[in-house]
Write a protein that holds these residues in place. Structure first.
Motif, PDB file in Angstrom:
ATOM      1  N   ASP A  52       0.616  -1.211   0.096  1.00  0.00           N
ATOM      2  CA  ASP A  52      -0.043   0.010  -0.008  1.00  0.00           C
ATOM      3  C   ASP A  52       0.756   1.156   0.181  1.00  0.00           C
ATOM      4  OD1 ASP A  52      -2.413  -1.567   0.075  1.00  0.00           O
ATOM      5  OD2 ASP A  52      -2.413  -1.589   2.405  1.00  0.00           O
ATOM      6  N   LYS A  53       0.374   2.417  -0.378  1.00  0.00           N
ATOM      7  CA  LYS A  53       0.933   3.679  -0.592  1.00  0.00           C
ATOM      8  C   LYS A  53       1.349   3.913   0.949  1.00  0.00           C
ATOM      9  CE  LYS A  53       0.573   8.560  -2.090  1.00  0.00           C
ATOM     10  NZ  LYS A  53       0.839   8.808  -3.367  1.00  0.00           N
ATOM     11  N   GLY A  54       2.546   4.404   1.069  1.00  0.00           N
ATOM     12  CA  GLY A  54       2.956   4.777   2.480  1.00  0.00           C
ATOM     13  C   GLY A  54       3.505   3.620   3.296  1.00  0.00           C
ATOM     14  N   TYR A  55       3.526   2.375   2.714  1.00  0.00           N
ATOM     15  CA  TYR A  55       4.052   1.113   3.449  1.00  0.00           C
ATOM     16  C   TYR A  55       5.537   1.346   3.717  1.00  0.00           C
ATOM     17  CZ  TYR A  55       5.317  -3.516   4.351  1.00  0.00           C
ATOM     18  OH  TYR A  55       5.881  -4.772   4.969  1.00  0.00           O
ATOM     19  N   TRP A  56       6.299   1.751   2.589  1.00  0.00           N
ATOM     20  CA  TRP A  56       7.710   1.837   2.726  1.00  0.00           C
ATOM     21  C   TRP A  56       8.514   3.088   3.882  1.00  0.00           C
ATOM     22  CZ3 TRP A  56      10.058  -2.436   2.107  1.00  0.00           C
ATOM     23  CH2 TRP A  56       9.610  -3.545   1.176  1.00  0.00           C
ATOM     24  N   THR A  57       8.043   2.882   5.012  1.00  0.00           N
ATOM     25  CA  THR A  57       8.597   4.081   6.029  1.00  0.00           C
ATOM     26  C   THR A  57      10.185   3.563   6.171  1.00  0.00           C
ATOM     27  OG1 THR A  57       8.163   2.382   7.778  1.00  0.00           O
ATOM     28  CG2 THR A  57       6.396   4.134   7.055  1.00  0.00           C
ATOM     29  N   GLU A  58      10.651   4.609   6.666  1.00  0.00           N
ATOM     30  CA  GLU A  58      12.086   4.327   7.128  1.00  0.00           C
ATOM     31  C   GLU A  58      12.399   3.111   7.980  1.00  0.00           C
ATOM     32  OE1 GLU A  58      15.796   6.396   9.496  1.00  0.00           O
ATOM     33  OE2 GLU A  58      14.275   7.710   8.265  1.00  0.00           O
ATOM     34  N   GLU A  59      11.666   2.778   8.907  1.00  0.00           N
ATOM     35  CA  GLU A  59      11.696   1.800   9.684  1.00  0.00           C
ATOM     36  C   GLU A  59      11.407   0.248   8.965  1.00  0.00           C
ATOM     37  OE1 GLU A  59       9.614   4.279  10.369  1.00  0.00           O
ATOM     38  OE2 GLU A  59      11.018   5.394  11.857  1.00  0.00           O
ATOM     39  N   ARG A  60      10.467   0.353   8.040  1.00  0.00           N
ATOM     40  CA  ARG A  60       9.922  -0.909   7.538  1.00  0.00           C
ATOM     41  C   ARG A  60      11.120  -1.212   6.572  1.00  0.00           C
ATOM     42  NH1 ARG A  60       4.076  -0.164   6.794  1.00  0.00           N
ATOM     43  NH2 ARG A  60       3.173  -1.273   8.583  1.00  0.00           N
ATOM     44  N   VAL A  61      11.626  -0.310   5.945  1.00  0.00           N
ATOM     45  CA  VAL A  61      12.874  -0.486   4.783  1.00  0.00           C
ATOM     46  C   VAL A  61      14.041  -1.409   5.648  1.00  0.00           C
ATOM     47  CG1 VAL A  61      14.592   0.682   3.536  1.00  0.00           C
ATOM     48  CG2 VAL A  61      12.261   1.479   3.195  1.00  0.00           C
ATOM     49  N   HIS A  62      14.419  -0.568   7.047  1.00  0.00           N
ATOM     50  CA  HIS A  62      15.281  -1.141   7.604  1.00  0.00           C
ATOM     51  C   HIS A  62      14.988  -2.469   8.092  1.00  0.00           C
ATOM     52  CE1 HIS A  62      17.793  -1.649  11.215  1.00  0.00           C
ATOM     53  NE2 HIS A  62      18.948  -0.838  10.728  1.00  0.00           N
ATOM     54  N   GLU A  63      13.771  -2.867   8.627  1.00  0.00           N
ATOM     55  CA  GLU A  63      13.512  -3.818   9.048  1.00  0.00           C
ATOM     56  C   GLU A  63      13.484  -5.050   8.286  1.00  0.00           C
ATOM     57  OE1 GLU A  63       9.619  -6.118  11.022  1.00  0.00           O
ATOM     58  OE2 GLU A  63       9.486  -3.996  10.481  1.00  0.00           O
ATOM     59  N   HIS A  64      12.742  -4.898   6.830  1.00  0.00           N
ATOM     60  CA  HIS A  64      13.056  -5.857   5.788  1.00  0.00           C
ATOM     61  C   HIS A  64      14.484  -6.007   5.288  1.00  0.00           C
ATOM     62  CE1 HIS A  64       8.793  -6.737   5.153  1.00  0.00           C
ATOM     63  NE2 HIS A  64       8.567  -5.348   4.904  1.00  0.00           N
ATOM     64  N   ALA A  65      15.279  -5.339   5.300  1.00  0.00           N
ATOM     65  CA  ALA A  65      16.641  -5.343   5.056  1.00  0.00           C
ATOM     66  C   ALA A  65      17.301  -6.097   5.920  1.00  0.00           C
ATOM     67  CB  ALA A  65      17.269  -4.230   4.423  1.00  0.00           C
ATOM     68  N   ARG A  66      16.950  -5.668   7.208  1.00  0.00           N
ATOM     69  CA  ARG A  66      17.875  -6.442   8.433  1.00  0.00           C
ATOM     70  C   ARG A  66      17.363  -7.875   8.420  1.00  0.00           C
ATOM     71  NH1 ARG A  66      15.721  -3.967  12.608  1.00  0.00           N
ATOM     72  NH2 ARG A  66      14.589  -5.797  12.924  1.00  0.00           N
ATOM     73  N   ASN A  67      15.978  -8.327   8.039  1.00  0.00           N
ATOM     74  CA  ASN A  67      15.698  -9.419   8.265  1.00  0.00           C
ATOM     75  C   ASN A  67      16.193 -10.308   7.190  1.00  0.00           C
ATOM     76  OD1 ASN A  67      14.153  -8.893  10.412  1.00  0.00           O
ATOM     77  ND2 ASN A  67      12.070  -8.800   9.431  1.00  0.00           N
ATOM     78  N   LEU A  68      16.373  -9.780   6.041  1.00  0.00           N
ATOM     79  CA  LEU A  68      16.727 -10.505   4.904  1.00  0.00           C
ATOM     80  C   LEU A  68      18.346 -10.704   5.067  1.00  0.00           C
ATOM     81  CD1 LEU A  68      15.962 -12.127   2.338  1.00  0.00           C
ATOM     82  CD2 LEU A  68      16.151  -9.902   1.045  1.00  0.00           C
ATOM     83  N   TYR A  69      19.031  -9.921   5.703  1.00  0.00           N
ATOM     84  CA  TYR A  69      20.562  -9.873   6.011  1.00  0.00           C
ATOM     85  C   TYR A  69      20.871 -11.087   6.829  1.00  0.00           C
ATOM     86  CZ  TYR A  69      24.932  -8.472   8.296  1.00  0.00           C
ATOM     87  OH  TYR A  69      26.078  -8.515   8.667  1.00  0.00           O
ATOM     88  N   LEU A  70      19.797 -11.092   8.023  1.00  0.00           N
ATOM     89  CA  LEU A  70      20.226 -12.061   9.025  1.00  0.00           C
ATOM     90  C   LEU A  70      19.787 -13.397   8.474  1.00  0.00           C
ATOM     91  CD1 LEU A  70      18.258 -10.399  11.979  1.00  0.00           C
ATOM     92  CD2 LEU A  70      20.821 -10.701  11.416  1.00  0.00           C
TER      93      LEU A  70
END
Length: 128
Positions: A52-70
């Motif tokens: 949805d529009k507005g989904y990609w907040t700074e926190e969500r970008v960080h969270e998804h990237a961190r989870n995939l990194y882990l």
């Protein structure tokens, strides 16, 4: 296709991976050039799984990237973000962090800080 959770749509690569269909997901990627092309070929909605529009907040970008990194044990490439259903994450990493490299450095710095903190705590409990 008769899964009420999916609304009769072809699921994302990430959903397939998480629900035990990783072999199928990999075959679709390999032989159909990705899930989006596969959905087009078989009449499934491409937008059914869009964020949805507005989904990609700074926190969500960080969270998804961190989870995939882990999960991967290393920072993912742009191609891997796409493979895991996060194809638009790099553009929002640019918006919020100035690019993937800056986001990667931040995640690694946080990991290092956490490790340093755990080591200090362990050392302090050993010294006492």
């Amino acid at each position: 296709r008769d899964n009420p959770e999916l609304g009769n749509e072809i699921p994302s690569f990430t959903w397939m991976e998480k629900n035990g269909y990783s072999k199928l997901a990999n075959m679709i990627s390999k032989f159909h050039c990705g899930i989006v092309k596969f959905r087009r070929e078989y009449g499934s909605s491409i937008t059914a799984f869009k964020k949805d529009k507005g989904y990609w907040t700074e926190e969500r970008v960080h969270e998804h990237a961190r989870n995939l990194y882990l999960e991967l044990g290393r920072f993912p490439s742009q191609k891997e973000f796409k493979k895991y259903g996060l194809g638009s994450l790099p553009q929002y990493a640019l918006k919020h962090f100035g690019g993937l490299r800056n986001l990667e450095e931040r995640i690694i710095a946080e990991r290092d800080e956490k490790a340093r903190s755990e080591l200090t705590s362990l050392f302090e409990s050993y010294v006492e």
